[in-house]
Design an enzyme around this catalytic site. Sequence first.
Site, PDB file in Angstrom:
ATOM      1  N   GLU A 165      11.580  22.227  42.876  1.00 52.27           N
ATOM      2  CA  GLU A 165      11.083  21.258  43.859  1.00 52.27           C
ATOM      3  C   GLU A 165       9.617  20.868  43.715  1.00 52.27           C
ATOM      4  O   GLU A 165       9.248  19.738  44.016  1.00 52.27           O
ATOM      5  CB  GLU A 165      11.325  21.779  45.293  1.00 52.27           C
ATOM      6  N   GLY A 179      19.432  22.691  46.142  1.00 49.10           N
ATOM      7  CA  GLY A 179      20.501  22.762  47.137  1.00 49.10           C
ATOM      8  C   GLY A 179      21.711  23.551  46.672  1.00 49.10           C
ATOM      9  O   GLY A 179      22.464  24.082  47.487  1.00 49.10           O
ATOM     10  N   ASP A 237      13.395  24.587  49.575  1.00 49.06           N
ATOM     11  CA  ASP A 237      13.896  24.567  50.954  1.00 49.06           C
ATOM     12  C   ASP A 237      15.258  25.263  50.998  1.00 49.06           C
ATOM     13  O   ASP A 237      15.425  26.281  50.361  1.00 49.06           O
ATOM     14  CB  ASP A 237      13.908  23.129  51.496  1.00 49.06           C
ATOM     15  N   GLY A 290      20.636  18.955  46.016  1.00 50.86           N
ATOM     16  CA  GLY A 290      20.977  17.887  46.960  1.00 50.86           C
ATOM     17  C   GLY A 290      20.753  16.546  46.282  1.00 50.86           C
ATOM     18  O   GLY A 290      19.939  16.430  45.361  1.00 50.86           O
TER      19      GLY A 290
END
Length: 381
Positions: free
Chosen positions: A142, A119, A150, A70
Amino acid sequence: MAVEMASQSQVLVEEKSSVRILTLNRPKQLNALSFQMISRLLQLFLAFEEDSSVKLVILKGNGRAFCAGGDVAAVVRDIEQGNWRLGANFFSDEYMLNYVMATYSKAQVSILNGIVMGGGAGVSVHGRFRIATENTVFAMPETALGLFPDVGASYFLSRLPGFFGEYVGLTGARLDGAEMLACGLATHFVPSTRLTALEADLCRVGSNDPTFASTILNAYTQHPRLKPQSAYHRLDVIDRCFSRRTVEEIISALEREATQEADGWISATIQALKKASPASLKISLRSIREGRLQGVGQCLIREYRMVCHVMKGEISKDFVEGCRAILVDKDKNPKWEPRRLEDMKDSMVEQYFERVEEEEEWEDLKLPPRNNLPALAIAKL
């Protein structure tokens, strides 16, 4: 209008009889997902599901990445301007897209010919078929950014063999295509020189039944050998160490292993854990452990609570600091706070898993209703 144009140029759509080919198209940014791309993908996937003439969706990336994650740099800019709620909108749409893909009624084939991180894993691993190649590099990096794995990673990492998911999620270890296939993150391995032919064959699929795509993929797939230094050969050590209850115990167990044999892989693993954000490591471990017992929707709802607390920055501001050190200033020297694992108390970890009660009009993630789901999707709920 400019936004609409951006979203269309950043996700290219090709129609080939009953197949739709979507190409992530921000090659200079390694196809990092912007808010426009996420909204566009969500809109397209929902439209294709309703359109009975569409039987199969292929997702790939332009350039040397499938998708490097992301676009968190944009989210951090919002946080720094006092607008973490804008960041929350980004993650809420992203997680909704992950959920739609995880429960999709048609086959999704993701061609992972390059970098797949964060992402990027979220928009591929939840789909039915994931094709790795000799160019694939997978990671969930992350914890080095002050975030946590996530995009539903607490669902898919917790379902990898043994405690391999904890290893991948906590250390940010990079996996190649052969390792992805071995652990189940990829369903097939196809040499990149065969992708054009494979795509042409997939475009002949005229049925919703995934066995048609599966038969074609099986004809192309190869079974590459793992490299001698692959972490997947170390599953026994990984299971002994990463099955421990706390991050501190995991590190102690690795340090004990290191005294028994001089192994560069073990010392690199310890180093990766010691460089990561202590807050991130603790919430990530708990998240993956909870994910073992939850459906994909529950995982995404919990991760949304967690990411809102991360962005709000009341317990720790490590996300902004990690992005500064790794993505902006690139000094690779983040000043984590809390600085040590023992300073990140259980009561602080607990807060990440609670609703963001004190925030006006904040709501838990509302997942879209899903109808007529195939058995494979129902199993994930």
